[in-house]
Design a protein around this motif. Structure first.
Motif, PDB file in Angstrom:
ATOM      1  N   LEU A  47      30.094  16.736 -43.305  1.00 33.81           N
ATOM      2  CA  LEU A  47      30.625  18.043 -42.931  1.00 33.81           C
ATOM      3  C   LEU A  47      29.529  19.092 -42.877  1.00 33.81           C
ATOM      4  N   SER A  48      29.598  19.939 -41.844  1.00 36.09           N
ATOM      5  CA  SER A  48      28.779  21.153 -41.825  1.00 36.09           C
ATOM      6  C   SER A  48      29.373  22.158 -42.806  1.00 36.09           C
ATOM      7  N   ALA A  49      28.650  23.240 -43.033  1.00 36.30           N
ATOM      8  CA  ALA A  49      29.128  24.258 -43.971  1.00 36.30           C
ATOM      9  C   ALA A  49      30.449  24.863 -43.531  1.00 36.30           C
ATOM     10  N   ASP A  50      30.717  24.864 -42.220  1.00 26.88           N
ATOM     11  CA  ASP A  50      31.972  25.424 -41.714  1.00 26.88           C
ATOM     12  C   ASP A  50      32.975  24.338 -41.313  1.00 26.88           C
ATOM     13  N   ARG A  63      14.238  14.048 -42.214  1.00 30.59           N
ATOM     14  CA  ARG A  63      13.789  12.763 -41.656  1.00 30.59           C
ATOM     15  C   ARG A  63      14.170  12.593 -40.202  1.00 30.59           C
ATOM     16  N   THR A  64      15.371  12.990 -39.815  1.00 33.75           N
ATOM     17  CA  THR A  64      15.865  12.635 -38.478  1.00 33.75           C
ATOM     18  C   THR A  64      16.161  13.829 -37.576  1.00 33.75           C
ATOM     19  N   THR A  65      15.733  15.021 -37.971  1.00 32.59           N
ATOM     20  CA  THR A  65      15.903  16.175 -37.083  1.00 32.59           C
ATOM     21  C   THR A  65      14.703  17.109 -37.224  1.00 32.59           C
ATOM     22  N   SER A  66      14.701  18.125 -36.407  1.00 32.38           N
ATOM     23  CA  SER A  66      13.656  19.160 -36.492  1.00 32.38           C
ATOM     24  C   SER A  66      13.977  20.199 -37.558  1.00 32.38           C
ATOM     25  N   GLY A  67      15.087  20.045 -38.262  1.00 27.71           N
ATOM     26  CA  GLY A  67      15.498  21.000 -39.272  1.00 27.71           C
ATOM     27  C   GLY A  67      14.994  20.645 -40.659  1.00 27.71           C
ATOM     28  N   HIS A  68      15.316  21.494 -41.610  1.00 28.30           N
ATOM     29  CA  HIS A  68      14.889  21.307 -42.992  1.00 28.30           C
ATOM     30  C   HIS A  68      16.038  21.679 -43.928  1.00 28.30           C
ATOM     31  N   GLY A  69      16.054  21.054 -45.088  1.00 30.84           N
ATOM     32  CA  GLY A  69      17.063  21.371 -46.080  1.00 30.84           C
ATOM     33  C   GLY A  69      18.310  20.526 -45.929  1.00 30.84           C
ATOM     34  N   THR A  70      19.339  20.898 -46.650  1.00 33.32           N
ATOM     35  CA  THR A  70      20.597  20.149 -46.682  1.00 33.32           C
ATOM     36  C   THR A  70      21.425  20.421 -45.435  1.00 33.32           C
ATOM     37  N   GLY A  71      21.772  19.353 -44.721  1.00 37.41           N
ATOM     38  CA  GLY A  71      22.544  19.527 -43.495  1.00 37.41           C
ATOM     39  C   GLY A  71      23.886  20.173 -43.738  1.00 37.41           C
ATOM     40  N   GLY A  72      24.568  19.752 -44.800  1.00 37.63           N
ATOM     41  CA  GLY A  72      25.893  20.269 -45.084  1.00 37.63           C
ATOM     42  C   GLY A  72      25.917  21.716 -45.520  1.00 37.63           C
ATOM     43  N   ALA A  73      24.752  22.298 -45.767  1.00 32.32           N
ATOM     44  CA  ALA A  73      24.681  23.704 -46.165  1.00 32.32           C
ATOM     45  C   ALA A  73      24.568  24.638 -44.966  1.00 32.32           C
ATOM     46  N   GLN A  74      24.481  24.075 -43.761  1.00 29.29           N
ATOM     47  CA  GLN A  74      24.289  24.889 -42.559  1.00 29.29           C
ATOM     48  C   GLN A  74      25.535  24.843 -41.668  1.00 29.29           C
ATOM     49  N   TRP A  76      27.683  24.661 -38.112  1.00 27.37           N
ATOM     50  CA  TRP A  76      27.482  23.825 -36.932  1.00 27.37           C
ATOM     51  C   TRP A  76      26.672  24.558 -35.859  1.00 27.37           C
ATOM     52  N   SER A  77      26.814  25.854 -35.744  1.00 24.77           N
ATOM     53  CA  SER A  77      26.065  26.604 -34.727  1.00 24.77           C
ATOM     54  C   SER A  77      24.561  26.419 -34.899  1.00 24.77           C
ATOM     55  N   ALA A  78      24.097  26.286 -36.142  1.00 25.73           N
ATOM     56  CA  ALA A  78      22.674  26.046 -36.396  1.00 25.73           C
ATOM     57  C   ALA A  78      22.321  24.573 -36.201  1.00 25.73           C
ATOM     58  N   LEU A  79      23.151  23.687 -36.691  1.00 23.38           N
ATOM     59  CA  LEU A  79      22.884  22.248 -36.566  1.00 23.38           C
ATOM     60  C   LEU A  79      22.838  21.811 -35.109  1.00 23.38           C
ATOM     61  N   ALA A  80      23.674  22.421 -34.277  1.00 24.91           N
ATOM     62  CA  ALA A  80      23.751  22.044 -32.857  1.00 24.91           C
ATOM     63  C   ALA A  80      22.464  22.341 -32.105  1.00 24.91           C
ATOM     64  N   GLN A  81      21.608  23.192 -32.651  1.00 25.78           N
ATOM     65  CA  GLN A  81      20.360  23.561 -31.987  1.00 25.78           C
ATOM     66  C   GLN A  81      19.205  22.614 -32.310  1.00 25.78           C
ATOM     67  N   LEU A  82      19.398  21.710 -33.247  1.00 26.76           N
ATOM     68  CA  LEU A  82      18.296  20.873 -33.729  1.00 26.76           C
ATOM     69  C   LEU A  82      17.981  19.729 -32.763  1.00 26.76           C
ATOM     70  N   ASP A  83      16.732  19.294 -32.800  1.00 21.15           N
ATOM     71  CA  ASP A  83      16.293  18.110 -32.069  1.00 21.15           C
ATOM     72  C   ASP A  83      16.463  16.909 -33.003  1.00 21.15           C
ATOM     73  N   ALA A  84      17.355  15.999 -32.625  1.00 17.96           N
ATOM     74  CA  ALA A  84      17.619  14.816 -33.447  1.00 17.96           C
ATOM     75  C   ALA A  84      17.022  13.555 -32.836  1.00 17.96           C
ATOM     76  N   GLY A  85      16.142  13.712 -31.839  1.00 19.65           N
ATOM     77  CA  GLY A  85      15.554  12.544 -31.194  1.00 19.65           C
ATOM     78  C   GLY A  85      14.049  12.485 -31.210  1.00 19.65           C
ATOM     79  N   GLY A  94      14.665  16.131 -27.894  1.00 20.74           N
ATOM     80  CA  GLY A  94      15.719  17.035 -27.449  1.00 20.74           C
ATOM     81  C   GLY A  94      17.119  16.490 -27.602  1.00 20.74           C
ATOM     82  N   GLU A  95      17.257  15.236 -28.033  1.00 18.89           N
ATOM     83  CA  GLU A  95      18.591  14.651 -28.240  1.00 18.89           C
ATOM     84  C   GLU A  95      19.296  15.413 -29.371  1.00 18.89           C
ATOM     85  N   PRO A  96      20.507  15.905 -29.131  1.00 19.96           N
ATOM     86  CA  PRO A  96      21.172  16.712 -30.160  1.00 19.96           C
ATOM     87  C   PRO A  96      21.927  15.864 -31.182  1.00 19.96           C
ATOM     88  N   LEU A  97      22.247  16.484 -32.291  1.00 21.18           N
ATOM     89  CA  LEU A  97      23.194  15.892 -33.235  1.00 21.18           C
ATOM     90  C   LEU A  97      24.581  15.889 -32.581  1.00 21.18           C
TER      91      LEU A  97
END
Length: 248
Positions: A47-50, A63-74, A76-85, A94-97
């Motif tokens: 789950l995302s934070a929302d 490990r698997t995205t361009s982001g940092h920190g706990t995924g569930g603390a963010q 979805w609007s922020a998670l959707a912008q990450l590069d997961a590829g 540029g592959e999204p979550l």
């Protein structure tokens, strides 16, 4: 001995889409797994934070995205912008979550089946089980074969059982801890999904006698797969979509 119910899932399941051949838990990976003939996939859902159900294995993004920190603390609007590829290779930069809804659309449009591992951010076990089960019921409403919900977390499976008891559940095990079979019975599980090294003839018989199926993760060698087939197990989750023909 409990009678084994008909099993609607194939023996071979592609781990996180296409194992390690594409960035795990992305739509690119599921498409690649499908191109190798796989009809069923395993994914990780949290789950995302929302409260949006999205696909990712780790608690942290690093490990698997361009982001940092706990995924569930963010959100979805922020998670959707990450590069997961890009971490995997340039070809997938540029592959999204994806959300679970994205994957559900892909699976249902193409007749694919799914094993959803409920992978909660620590501290959200019950809530994640409830939300994932509700989403799965909504997204697969009317489907001939529902997704199989699995988790290492008993609380997550309890949450799923409480809100959507009709969805099939499986208990994941990395060791045979005291009381595992009784816990699976109380959770109404249809399957035990073990580290493949844990299966032997005795454990397979225990599970089958309880009316459950015996599945294995993550099997990437011929000798291991052959051992599991000879033991009479029912499903094999693999990274090696390029090695094991799923019709075998």
């Amino acid at each position: 001995m409990a009678e084994l119910n008909p099993w609607p899932y194939p023996r071979w399941v592609a781990h996180r889409g296409a194992g390690k051949l594409a960035p795990e838990n992305t739509l690119a990976a599921f498409r690649l797994g499908a191109s190798h003939g796989y009809r069923m996939f395993e994914c990780d859902a949290k789950l995302s934070a929302d409260g949006v159900v999205f696909l990712m294995h780790d608690a942290t993004l690093d490990r698997t995205t361009s982001g940092h920190g706990t995924g569930g603390a963010q959100p979805w609007s922020a998670l959707a912008q990450l590069d997961a590829g890009g971490w995997h290779s340039r070809a997938y930069a540029g592959e999204p979550l994806p959300t679970l809804e994205n994957l559900a659309r892909f699976c249902r449009a193409n007749g694919h089946l799914l094993n959803i591992e409920i992978k909660p951010t620590p501290g959200t076990e019950r809530e994640t089980g409830e939300v994932v089960a509700r989403e799965a019921a909504r997204l697969w409403k009317g489907a001939a074969v529902p997704p199989l919900l699995t988790s290492f977390q008993v609380e997550s499976l309890k949450g799923a059982q409480a809100v959507q008891p009709g969805l099939p559940r499986g208990l994941l095990l990395d060791k045979l801890w005291d009381g595992w079979l009784e816990a699976a019975r109380q959770l109404g599980c249809v399957a035990i999904v073990c580290n493949h090294a844990l299966w032997d003839a005795t454990v397979v018989a225990l599970v089958h006698e309880a009316g459950m199926r015996a599945l294995s993760y993550t099997v990437n060698d011929d000798w291991a797969a052959q051992r599991l087939i000879e033991l009479g197990t029912d499903g094999i989750i693999t990274d090696r979509v390029d090695l094991f023909p799923p019709a075998a």
